[in-house]
Each structure stands twice: as structure tokens, then as C-alpha cells.
Scaffold this active site. Structure first.
Site, short mmCIF file in Angstrom:
data_model
loop_
_atom_site.label_atom_id
_atom_site.label_comp_id
_atom_site.label_asym_id
_atom_site.label_seq_id
_atom_site.Cartn_x
_atom_site.Cartn_y
_atom_site.Cartn_z
N CYS A 57 0.81 -1.22 0.00
CA CYS A 57 0.00 0.00 0.00
C CYS A 57 0.85 1.27 0.00
CB CYS A 57 -1.01 0.00 1.14
SG CYS A 57 -0.32 -0.23 2.79
N ASP A 95 -7.43 5.64 -1.54
CA ASP A 95 -7.15 4.43 -0.79
C ASP A 95 -6.65 3.33 -1.73
OD1 ASP A 95 -7.09 2.26 0.89
OD2 ASP A 95 -9.16 2.45 1.59
N HIS A 126 -6.20 0.23 -0.99
CA HIS A 126 -6.55 -1.10 -0.48
C HIS A 126 -7.73 -1.72 -1.23
CE1 HIS A 126 -4.36 0.93 2.80
NE2 HIS A 126 -3.83 -0.27 2.97
#
Length: 411
Positions: free
Chosen positions: A74, A289, A291
Site C-alpha cells: 500500500c 485508498d 486497499h
């Protein structure tokens, strides 16, 4: 196909998503919006940022390593996003917007090729993970923002097409003299515009590294950026704004950085959970994000890429600023020396404002001269290797001396 639809699950829910009912403007990387009258412009700006997420089913890293970065990549993806924003500013400008059904500029597709999940793309997950070995990180290990910054600085030495000078600050201190030396020395060392061979799909990474272009008529082109007195600057400032939690005294200054036209946003998040912060509204930070695990995208025969999964078409996510981990890295892009001087002026004014408010703690220091007790500043140079492919990374300990800077994010 599944990744494309996964990205668009919430594309029609924008009008239903609750956003703060406030008169305060929303700030996104130097641009501000009235949430009541400019919501569509705000969402267009956010979805125009390149969005890099976990991917799966790519060629194993190093030939035998992982074929997905889910669960560990990430911060690498956030590093890709902050660098991609710098390249967009470099080649396309801040006003550029992505359109789902529009034919993108050639420069945009070249930028995207730099980050494809292939070993020959100069900022791919493969290159970053293997270069991280030289920073003491095993492939598959979680990174902090300082390590990612060091990896980007080293990979940029092999990227002649984008031709960036990357400066990563030490000890919360930005040395103006060193930055000017880096940008001016780098510009003097650049090759003059020279004939470049036509690029083909055989080696897009090598073509980028050799500044390969092809004119519309099919003849040999010239490198697109003629020599100048200043090399475009990517400035990354790793910080720690507290011990276990962010110190509230830094919040005002942090938010002010998002207002600067040179802002690239912030790398940060929570321990082992990285986000790319691109703006704020009120006491909430807006972020992209990484993820989400999507299937790898391969370029087509003509080099074009189905890019819909590289733009977040969901309503931007938000997080209370006080929930931010104190370890972050600020990013700024200065296209020329005038831009850099303007950035310094903004930061200096901000520091003066904080002093007037008797806030003695500053996020970082700006100093004119290189501290005498520091080792001499030596601008990094490209190692003497004959290849620009992933194979050059196999012995990073022989290419670079290990950085002595500390890793600042909790793991």
C-alpha cells in the site's frame, strides 16, 4: 472486466453520499471548491488523479517472488500516486482532467506506462520492491514513507524522459542551498536534445529511459524537454508530527500545505495502513485508498492501456485529521526555479504566521545554507550500468551506499 466494474460500484452514488454541509471550501492539491455549487468539478478533479491500488496476477517479482502486492504494497502504491501527480503537473498541467470516453494525450499514456505492473516499467511495483532491497526491505515487506521516498529518488536517476531532480529532506530540515545545487547541477548534466529511436511495445521501459519519442509522421523525434537552467524538482519531506499521536499544534500548518499550488499531497495513514492524502475539508482529510485488489492490466498491441481502473470513480474518502499517524511525508513539485522560490515564499509566510500565534513547533525547518556539522551534500548520480531494465536492481548494494536516514513510520 471485474476490476472495471469493481471500481464503478459507487460511481452513481455520488449524489447520495453525505458530504459535510459547510460553507468552508474543499481544498484539493492547491485548488479549492464550493461543495454546494462545484461538486461535479470537485469529483472530476479527484477522479482525474492517477489511482494505484493492489494488483494481482502480474509477473512474479524477481521471477520467483510474489505475483500480488495485496497486504504489503500500500505505501508503494501511495508513492506511485504522489510521483504520478508530479508527472501530470510536469507534462499535462494542473488544469488537465481525465475523461472516461476521451482520447488521452500522448504524454498521459507515457506517464501511465511508467507505472504498469511490468518489470520494464521504470516505477513499477517490481522496480520499487527490488530497489527497496537496497534500503533494507525484503520483497513483500511493508514500507514507511521515508523508505518509499528513498526508492523513488534512486529510481528517478534512471528516468531520462521525465528528468526529475528528487530531494528527500533529512532530520526535518530542508536545505535550500542543496536543492539549488541539485537542480542546477542535474540540468547541466542532462544530454542535449538528440535523435531518439521510435518506441515500440518491445521495451517501453527502456524506451522511456532513453527518452524515446516518435513524431506523428513516423520519423525520429527529439527528446521532448530541451536543456534548461533548472531541473524540475520533486521535494519530499518525511516528518514525525508527534510521538504516538499527531500533535494538534501541527494541524493548521499541515492543512495549509494543501492550499499551495506546488502541493503533491501527503503520504501517511495509520501503522501498516497507507493512504495518499490529496486535500481536506474542515477537520477531515481527503484521501485515495490503495486497499482495493484489482487484476493486472496489460497494454494492448499498439501500446494503449485500458485505464479506467487507474482512476477512482467513487466518492472521495475522508478521515479525521486527528486519526492520522504522526509519521507522514509531504510532497511538492516545482517545475522551475521561479516555482521553487514561490513555494519557499509560501512556506516562509506560513512559518511566520505560526510564530505570531506563538506556536513554537514547526513541522520542519527551512535553512538557507548546508549545516556545517552535516556531511557534505553530494548530489546522487546514476550508477554506471548499461541497462535500464529490472535486472539492474539485482545488486542494489553495489549500486548505492545505504542511506543512514531513519525510518519514521511505526510498523
Amino acid at each position: 472486466v471485474l476490476a472495471k466494474y469493481e471500481n464503478q460500484i459507487n460511481v452513481f452514488s455520488d449524489l447520495l453520499e453525505d458530504l459535510p454541509d459547510t460553507e468552508e471550501p474543499v481544498w484539493i492539491l492547491g485548488e479549492h471548491y464550493d461543495i454546494k455549487t462545484e461538486k461535479s468539478e470537485l469529483l472530476s478533479d479527484v477522479r482525474s488523479r492517477l489511482w494505484f491500488t493492489y494488483r494481482k496476477k502480474f509477473c512474479p517479482i524477481g521471477g520467483t517472488g510474489p505475483s500480488s502486492d495485496a497486504g504489503w504494497g500500500c505505501m508503494l502504491r501511495c508513492g506511485q500516486m504522489i510521483l504520478a501527480q508530479a508527472l501530470v503537473l510536469r507534462h499535462l498541467g494542473r488544469a488537465w482532467r481525465w475523461g472516461m470516453d476521451e482520447i488521452p494525450p500522448e504524454e498521459y499514456m507515457k506517464i501511465l506506462h511508467c507505472f504498469l505492473d511490468r518489470k520494464d516499467s521504470c516505477y513499477s511495483i517490481h522496480q520499487m520492491a527490488q530497489m527497496g532491497v537496497g534500503e533494507g526491505k525484503s520483497v513483500g515487506e511493508w514500507y514507511g514513507p521515508n523508505t518509499v521516498a528513498q526508492v523513488l529518488k534512486k529510481l528517478a536517476l534512471f528516468d531520462d524522459w521525465n528528468s526529475l531532480a528528487v530531494y528527500v529532506s533529512m532530520d526535518n530540515t530542508v536545505v535550500i542551498e542543496d536543492i539549488k545545487m541539485l537542480c542546477k547541477l542535474s540540468s547541466r548534466n542532462r544530454l542535449k536534445a538528440s535523435p531518439c529511436g521510435p518506441s515500440d511495445q518491445k521495451g517501453i521501459g527502456e524506451a522511456l529511459a532513453q527518452c524515446a519519442t516518435q513524431s506523428p509522421g513516423g520519423s525520429l523525434g527529439l527528446c521532448p524537454h530541451p536543456p534548461s537552467s533548472w531541473k524540475p524538482l520533486l521535494l519530499i519531506i518525511p516528518l514525525r508530527m508527534g510521538i504516538n499521536h499527531i500533535n494538534p499544534v501541527y494541524i493548521k500548518a499541515l492543512k495549509e500545505c494543501f492550499k499551495m499550488p506546488q502541493s503533491l499531497g501527503v503520504l501517511g495513514g495509520k501503522p501498516n495502513l497507507a493512504y495518499y492524502f490529496i486535500g481536506y475539508i474542515g477537520d477531515e482529510l481527503i484521501y485515495l485508498d490503495p486497499h482495493t485488489t484489482q487484476t493486472v492490466v496489460e497494454p494492448e498491441g499498439n501500446g494503449s492501456v485500458d485505464d479506467q481502473s487507474y482512476h477512482c470513480q467513487r466518492t472521495p474518502r475522508r478521515m479525521k485529521v486527528m486519526n492520522l499517524d504522526p509519521s507522514v511525508a509531504l510532497g511538492f513539485f516545482c517545475k522551475n526555479e521561479v516555482d521553487f522560490d514561490s513555494c519557499l515564499t509560501s512556506l516562509t509566510f506560513l512559518w511566520h504566521q505560526e510564530i505570531l500565534k506563538k506556536r513554537t513547533l514547526r513541522m520542519f525547518e527551512l535553512v538557507e545554507k548546508h549545516p556545517p556539522h552535516w556531511p557534505p551534500f553530494v548530489p546522487p548520480t546514476k550508477p554506471d550500468v548499461q541497462t535500464t531494465g529490472a535486472e539492474f536492481i539485482e545488486s542494489t548494494d553495489k549500486l548505492f551506499e545505504s542511506e543512514e536516514e531513519f525510518e519514521i513510520l511505526n510498523v
